[in-house]
Design a protein around this motif. Sequence first.
Motif, PDB file in Angstrom:
ATOM      1  N   ILE D 185       0.864  -1.183   0.000  1.00 19.51           N
ATOM      2  CA  ILE D 185       0.000   0.000   0.000  1.00 19.51           C
ATOM      3  C   ILE D 185       0.896   1.226   0.000  1.00 19.51           C
ATOM      4  N   HIS D 186       0.723   2.066  -1.031  1.00 17.37           N
ATOM      5  CA  HIS D 186       1.494   3.307  -1.096  1.00 17.37           C
ATOM      6  C   HIS D 186       0.567   4.451  -0.724  1.00 17.37           C
ATOM      7  N   HIS D 187       1.045   5.338   0.144  1.00 17.20           N
ATOM      8  CA  HIS D 187       0.161   6.377   0.672  1.00 17.20           C
ATOM      9  C   HIS D 187       0.108   7.610  -0.219  1.00 17.20           C
ATOM     10  N   SER D 188      -0.103   7.370  -1.520  1.00 18.42           N
ATOM     11  CA  SER D 188      -0.422   8.475  -2.420  1.00 18.42           C
ATOM     12  C   SER D 188      -1.198   7.918  -3.592  1.00 18.42           C
ATOM     13  N   PHE D 189      -1.744   8.846  -4.359  1.00 17.71           N
ATOM     14  CA  PHE D 189      -2.462   8.493  -5.561  1.00 17.71           C
ATOM     15  C   PHE D 189      -1.430   8.348  -6.681  1.00 17.71           C
ATOM     16  N   LEU D 190      -0.800   7.179  -6.755  1.00 15.90           N
ATOM     17  CA  LEU D 190       0.261   6.964  -7.753  1.00 15.90           C
ATOM     18  C   LEU D 190      -0.287   7.205  -9.155  1.00 15.90           C
ATOM     19  N   PRO D 191       0.545   7.722 -10.068  1.00 18.91           N
ATOM     20  CA  PRO D 191       1.983   7.969  -9.938  1.00 18.91           C
ATOM     21  C   PRO D 191       2.348   9.321  -9.344  1.00 18.91           C
ATOM     22  N   ALA D 192       1.409  10.021  -8.753  1.00 23.80           N
ATOM     23  CA  ALA D 192       1.788  11.261  -8.077  1.00 23.80           C
ATOM     24  C   ALA D 192       2.517  10.912  -6.779  1.00 23.80           C
ATOM     25  N   PHE D 193       3.551  11.643  -6.483  1.00 24.12           N
ATOM     26  CA  PHE D 193       4.220  11.541  -5.191  1.00 24.12           C
ATOM     27  C   PHE D 193       4.830  10.174  -4.915  1.00 24.12           C
ATOM     28  N   ILE D 194       5.653   9.754  -5.846  1.00 24.88           N
ATOM     29  CA  ILE D 194       6.469   8.560  -5.639  1.00 24.88           C
ATOM     30  C   ILE D 194       7.493   8.860  -4.558  1.00 24.88           C
ATOM     31  N   GLY D 195       7.888   7.832  -3.814  1.00 30.09           N
ATOM     32  CA  GLY D 195       9.006   7.978  -2.889  1.00 30.09           C
ATOM     33  C   GLY D 195       8.592   8.368  -1.493  1.00 30.09           C
ATOM     34  N   ALA D 196       9.502   9.054  -0.806  1.00 31.60           N
ATOM     35  CA  ALA D 196       9.344   9.269   0.631  1.00 31.60           C
ATOM     36  C   ALA D 196       8.340  10.374   0.934  1.00 31.60           C
ATOM     37  N   ASN D 197       7.632  10.175   2.013  1.00 29.57           N
ATOM     38  CA  ASN D 197       6.681  11.153   2.566  1.00 29.57           C
ATOM     39  C   ASN D 197       5.754  11.821   1.539  1.00 29.57           C
TER      40      ASN D 197
END
Lengths: 277, 277, 277, 277
Positions: D185-197
Amino acid sequence: MKEYILLIDTIDEKGLVYNVSKILFANHLNIEQNAEFVDKNSNKFFMRSIISGELNPDILLKELKEVLPKESTIKINLKSKKDIVILATKESHVLGDLLIRYNSGELDANIKAVIANHDYLRDLVEKFDIPFHCISADDMEREAHEDLVIEKIKEYSPDIIVLAKYMRILTPKFVENFPKQVLNIHHSFLPAFIGANPYKQAHHRGVKIIGATAHYVTDDLDEGPIIAQDVLRVDHTYSWEDMRRAGRNVEKVVLSNALQLLLEDKVFVFGNKTVIL
Amino acid sequence: MKEYILLIDTIDEKGLVYNVSKILFANHLNIEQNAEFVDKNSNKFFMRSIISGELNPDILLKELKEVLPKESTIKINLKSKKDIVILATKESHVLGDLLIRYNSGELDANIKAVIANHDYLRDLVEKFDIPFHCISADDMEREAHEDLVIEKIKEYSPDIIVLAKYMRILTPKFVENFPKQVLNIHHSFLPAFIGANPYKQAHHRGVKIIGATAHYVTDDLDEGPIIAQDVLRVDHTYSWEDMRRAGRNVEKVVLSNALQLLLEDKVFVFGNKTVIL
Amino acid sequence: MKEYILLIDTIDEKGLVYNVSKILFANHLNIEQNAEFVDKNSNKFFMRSIISGELNPDILLKELKEVLPKESTIKINLKSKKDIVILATKESHVLGDLLIRYNSGELDANIKAVIANHDYLRDLVEKFDIPFHCISADDMEREAHEDLVIEKIKEYSPDIIVLAKYMRILTPKFVENFPKQVLNIHHSFLPAFIGANPYKQAHHRGVKIIGATAHYVTDDLDEGPIIAQDVLRVDHTYSWEDMRRAGRNVEKVVLSNALQLLLEDKVFVFGNKTVIL
Amino acid sequence: MKEYILLIDTIDEKGLVYNVSKILFANHLNIEQNAEFVDKNSNKFFMRSIISGELNPDILLKELKEVLPKESTIKINLKSKKDIVILATKESHVLGDLLIRYNSGELDANIKAVIANHDYLRDLVEKFDIPFHCISADDMEREAHEDLVIEKIKEYSPDIIVLAKYMRILTPKFVENFPKQVLNIHHSFLPAFIGANPYKQAHHRGVKIIGATAHYVTDDLDEGPIIAQDVLRVDHTYSWEDMRRAGRNVEKVVLSNALQLLLEDKVFVFGNKTVIL
């Protein structure tokens, strides 16, 4: 520095903001956040401010009363954790969500106790070292059972009572005992599907969206002021049991959002509606 | 009675609300609506009030300047219809939506003209008795073409310039000429899929939700302050053309919502963000 | 190569997919798309296939009938533009949206005519060179007026009749004349707020989400099978007029989505529900 | 009667449905549910059927292989509970949600163990009588630590590995060991905001909607095939910490929905995308 929440619910008239801000300024208080709402139709004014500084709530209240209309309701609450008591029956998803938030510190409240009319959830609640009271309704009149529940709740003097899928209908006496304190989650997008088994009703009607509604409990079943709602898309492949399973996510998120609003003193009741500042 | 919109953008300090409300009260003005926001990190204060009564904007502005920090931006706008100029290329869905709203009176603005770099939309625009100017970019340098567009826009002195699927990149010169006046609709959920053909990019990435973003135009392509966004669920059955077709509904609704906010003076720009009061 | 849409609505039994696919294969037909749904409770089977190749619909129908249960409904539609007639009253947002889509070629249908009980929308409709008929209901019995409308509709033999905010109640006779052909947009999240002025009802109840519902028209007002629904968040700052204005976007998007489903033969009616394949 | 899930991933050609359904029919098997998808661009065919009856999977597989293209991937899974191992770090909301569902029987899977690189969540996990292994990464090379984790996972031979906010980057070796088995689970609406925080990034960009994305883990960080996404509206009043708190609800719901799809064998991986039947 201590923070307080100032809540004003009054009749609208010219100079209200000026009069309140003058007193806050004279008392050397900071306004950290401020929100107002005027309802033109009913000529009502609502204000919620977070204020910081050294203050004596009684004196400030007295000063505000002098400049506000007589019928005003004014509250000055120290920003602090509220106490809650949870009522449940057998379903665990809403209760479990509250327990997990409580355990992680995310729920900014003290869960004082869980009261249920069955013993199913004891094991879950006691994992989190929270008192669990089973007050069975077997072989009892509704009023007699409810009296026991009221009595048990009062032992904990909670600020808020959360009905986390408590499947019993409350009497007016219950509501009278805890006015504007009882939060319920209804498993439909009210006012659609009032009453029993909303998911079956929704399935039967063939809706394409289902929802959940968090509301204050009043004497009229499922008719209290709505605090929060959310929805979920479904389609013809959903049985009513599928709707129920999918709906559980919405139920717990909506209840959680509504409870958060209550914990932050953001909800004013206004007729049968809410103003959220 | 006339209504004015008072907009204040300043540094936060104690007594701001008091000072402003004191002056309004002393001028016998009613506060019809009021909203404030304090950004703690940057110590900024924003306020939007709808005020009514007899007032001289110049005098009121002078009085407010005396009590507010030096760096304050203060505006007092008479509540009235704004003038807009629309830029388009070939796609008609966003433009058409604006025209239909304009025709029914739902769009609370005057569409002064539509300017396009192709002639495709002339017939549609002229149905609604709005001037249409085709300024072709064929065989022209970008700057020379843009100069013609700028010149034509200036003939109409619009308050707001709406890029309704205008498919040309603007130079910094354009933005300089119309600071905080240019509204664009980008057909993706920014910052995902910046640049050309976002639906193709979204399809290639296999996303399950697509969106649209209305933002102010700045020198950085697709990087301006976001005003409104919305989304739509898609699945593996969508080709990129299906996404484009479905996305058009979101594009026009998002642009329409953002434009409505601008028409009501509800948007403050704050760094690369917006505060919407 | 020509494309056909094969629609099967029957009783579920073992071997249905095998029997149908065998016949398609024997006829050298390609299955371009295929979707099935089995409703376990009612033992119903639905299938929608897009097939391509050389085929004689009558012969294929005959062959399919031989292998499918007697009660089956089987349709083989050549993929082509459908004809629609639109009924309206005074509001232009849903109608205007259809006209703009039609004008750009996005609406994959022929708008044969617009019929209204007032003359307000004539100017708008005639901009797009579509016949507009005003059939006033003044000084007429409901049945007599409706007879005129039915007669006028029949002149155009439409596949689908779209009620684009047609504010008159239809009699069972109307529905009988156009079974499963009449699409309506109701401006609420049905079954909440059935009947007149749903936005006023929603405002009065204090809901936090409003919606719109596209459905087939049946004898029971606002009770027909639901095809599409969508929602929009509102809050205490919305007057009922604000809700109406915001709701218009949802109304037109929902109607547009539902109409698209009908144009692609994706909707099966099943009791009072729809199956969308 | 036993139920099996038949999964076919192959090249599209005429007669596929016919050939498969012929074999199922000849084996006296019922098709309880059936879904197909053809991707025209890549000429790929996907099919998922729930079949019931007496069957020998090996024999059925052999028969299907004979009629399907050579490159086909065919699976016949007995419908039964899958085993999962959860990896976590310190955050409890996603893990806690899984535990509550597991405890109530709503999660149709066996949680075999939880492995974490810190000891914070031991107490929570052990409340539910699930083995908890802390494998600290202190003073270790990434590869050495990961080897220990891989080894521990393999002791449980899970069908699915769920990264419930596991905050360490995995090496290609990890992914190779568990191909198409690792859900993140990635805590963003990928592909926006890849990576840390991502919440800090989202706050900085001033977005009006945030989201969460559940995806398969591949060698490219945050670039794996997306399974489920959902979003949440935010506004200028949200600090990045507020976004994080609000986003947690979306994270846990999205992960839960994606996991449910995997547990029901509904997800095909197709290039860098998913087909969900």
